[in-house]
Design a protein around this motif. Structure first.
Motif, PDB file in Angstrom:
ATOM      1  N   UNK A 167       0.843  -1.205   0.000  1.00 45.24           N
ATOM      2  CA  UNK A 167       0.000   0.000   0.000  1.00 45.24           C
ATOM      3  C   UNK A 167       0.876   1.251   0.000  1.00 45.24           C
ATOM      4  N   UNK A 168       1.921   1.240   0.827  1.00 46.78           N
ATOM      5  CA  UNK A 168       2.783   2.425   0.889  1.00 46.78           C
ATOM      6  C   UNK A 168       3.464   2.696  -0.448  1.00 46.78           C
ATOM      7  N   UNK A 169       3.960   1.642  -1.101  1.00 48.63           N
ATOM      8  CA  UNK A 169       4.687   1.829  -2.363  1.00 48.63           C
ATOM      9  C   UNK A 169       3.726   2.014  -3.537  1.00 48.63           C
ATOM     10  N   UNK A 170       2.737   1.115  -3.682  1.00 43.45           N
ATOM     11  CA  UNK A 170       1.825   1.172  -4.828  1.00 43.45           C
ATOM     12  C   UNK A 170       0.928   2.415  -4.758  1.00 43.45           C
ATOM     13  N   UNK A 171       0.124   2.478  -3.712  1.00 42.04           N
ATOM     14  CA  UNK A 171      -0.794   3.612  -3.603  1.00 42.04           C
ATOM     15  C   UNK A 171      -0.041   4.921  -3.409  1.00 42.04           C
ATOM     16  N   UNK A 172       1.015   4.881  -2.592  1.00 43.37           N
ATOM     17  CA  UNK A 172       1.794   6.096  -2.351  1.00 43.37           C
ATOM     18  C   UNK A 172       2.368   6.685  -3.622  1.00 43.37           C
ATOM     19  N   UNK A 173       2.926   5.828  -4.477  1.00 44.95           N
ATOM     20  CA  UNK A 173       3.509   6.345  -5.720  1.00 44.95           C
ATOM     21  C   UNK A 173       2.419   6.885  -6.654  1.00 44.95           C
ATOM     22  N   UNK A 174       1.263   6.219  -6.687  1.00 44.38           N
ATOM     23  CA  UNK A 174       0.172   6.729  -7.533  1.00 44.38           C
ATOM     24  C   UNK A 174      -0.355   8.062  -7.018  1.00 44.38           C
ATOM     25  N   UNK A 175      -0.477   8.189  -5.704  1.00 40.20           N
ATOM     26  CA  UNK A 175      -0.908   9.476  -5.141  1.00 40.20           C
ATOM     27  C   UNK A 175       0.068  10.581  -5.543  1.00 40.20           C
ATOM     28  N   UNK A 176       1.355  10.298  -5.399  1.00 40.65           N
ATOM     29  CA  UNK A 176       2.358  11.315  -5.738  1.00 40.65           C
ATOM     30  C   UNK A 176       2.333  11.667  -7.220  1.00 40.65           C
ATOM     31  N   UNK A 177       2.168  10.658  -8.070  1.00 42.24           N
ATOM     32  CA  UNK A 177       2.068  10.928  -9.510  1.00 42.24           C
ATOM     33  C   UNK A 177       0.838  11.774  -9.822  1.00 42.24           C
ATOM     34  N   UNK A 178      -0.272  11.445  -9.183  1.00 40.91           N
ATOM     35  CA  UNK A 178      -1.504  12.207  -9.406  1.00 40.91           C
ATOM     36  C   UNK A 178      -1.350  13.660  -8.976  1.00 40.91           C
ATOM     37  N   UNK A 179      -0.498  13.888  -7.986  1.00 32.32           N
ATOM     38  CA  UNK A 179      -0.288  15.245  -7.480  1.00 32.32           C
ATOM     39  C   UNK A 179       0.846  15.976  -8.186  1.00 32.32           C
ATOM     40  N   UNK A 180       1.402  15.345  -9.248  1.00 36.34           N
ATOM     41  CA  UNK A 180       2.385  16.044 -10.062  1.00 36.34           C
ATOM     42  C   UNK A 180       3.835  15.637  -9.873  1.00 36.34           C
ATOM     43  N   UNK A 181       4.084  14.544  -9.175  1.00 32.73           N
ATOM     44  CA  UNK A 181       5.470  14.082  -9.015  1.00 32.73           C
ATOM     45  C   UNK A 181       6.044  13.719 -10.383  1.00 32.73           C
ATOM     46  N   UNK A 182       7.360  13.739 -10.519  1.00 30.77           N
ATOM     47  CA  UNK A 182       7.974  13.377 -11.805  1.00 30.77           C
ATOM     48  C   UNK A 182       7.604  11.955 -12.224  1.00 30.77           C
ATOM     49  N   UNK A 183       7.349  11.789 -13.504  1.00 35.43           N
ATOM     50  CA  UNK A 183       6.924  10.495 -14.052  1.00 35.43           C
ATOM     51  C   UNK A 183       7.835   9.321 -13.721  1.00 35.43           C
ATOM     52  N   UNK A 184       9.170   9.500 -13.651  1.00 30.88           N
ATOM     53  CA  UNK A 184      10.029   8.357 -13.319  1.00 30.88           C
ATOM     54  C   UNK A 184       9.678   7.683 -11.984  1.00 30.88           C
ATOM     55  N   UNK A 185       9.005   8.415 -11.102  1.00 31.35           N
ATOM     56  CA  UNK A 185       8.563   7.815  -9.840  1.00 31.35           C
ATOM     57  C   UNK A 185       7.660   6.607 -10.098  1.00 31.35           C
ATOM     58  N   UNK A 186       6.949   6.628 -11.212  1.00 34.83           N
ATOM     59  CA  UNK A 186       6.059   5.526 -11.559  1.00 34.83           C
ATOM     60  C   UNK A 186       6.768   4.197 -11.738  1.00 34.83           C
ATOM     61  N   UNK A 187       8.081   4.235 -11.864  1.00 33.81           N
ATOM     62  CA  UNK A 187       8.829   2.979 -12.033  1.00 33.81           C
ATOM     63  C   UNK A 187       8.794   2.120 -10.776  1.00 33.81           C
TER      64      UNK A 187
END
Length: 115
Positions: free
Chosen positions: A70-90
């Motif tokens: 949950x921390x890695x999967x959902x956390x990274x999606x939340x950050x991407x949705x809020x504008x984090x750099x796309x490479x975070x999606x890796x």
């Protein structure tokens, strides 16, 4: 972690998942909203999975894997949705692997350790 802490973490994840789903559905553009909805859905379901594992006494490895997922999967999606750099999606698939590992560990505990 103590059982009570895992149950509390699951409850917090469920609460925040619902709040995040509401925010994502009403406060973001289409693409980020979809990411947020996915993140909150997985968060809520896996919070319930942690509670179920706890109630069924299926062991901490599964619960820990769900929490990490949950921390890695959902956390990274939340950050991407809020504008984090796309490479975070890796790292998002790593979270998915943790979630799958949680289910596998719970199944293993149910089938093997309970003989």
């Amino acid at each position: 972690m103590q059982e009570r802490h895992l149950q509390a973490a699951a409850l917090v994840l469920g609460l925040l998942g619902v709040a995040a789903g509401a925010f994502g559905a009403h406060g973001l553009e289409a693409r980020p909203a979809e990411l947020f909805a996915t993140a909150s859905s997985y968060q809520v379901w896996h919070a319930l999975a942690i509670l179920a594992c706890s109630a069924l006494r299926l062991g901490r490895p599964a619960q820990g894997a769900f929490l990490a997922g949950v921390l890695v999967f959902s956390g990274s999606l939340y950050l991407l949705a809020l504008g984090a750099p796309r490479p975070l999606g890796m790292i998002t698939p790593l979270g998915g692997l943790f979630l799958m590992a949680g289910w596998a560990l719970a199944l293993r505990e149910l089938l093997v350790a309970r003989r």
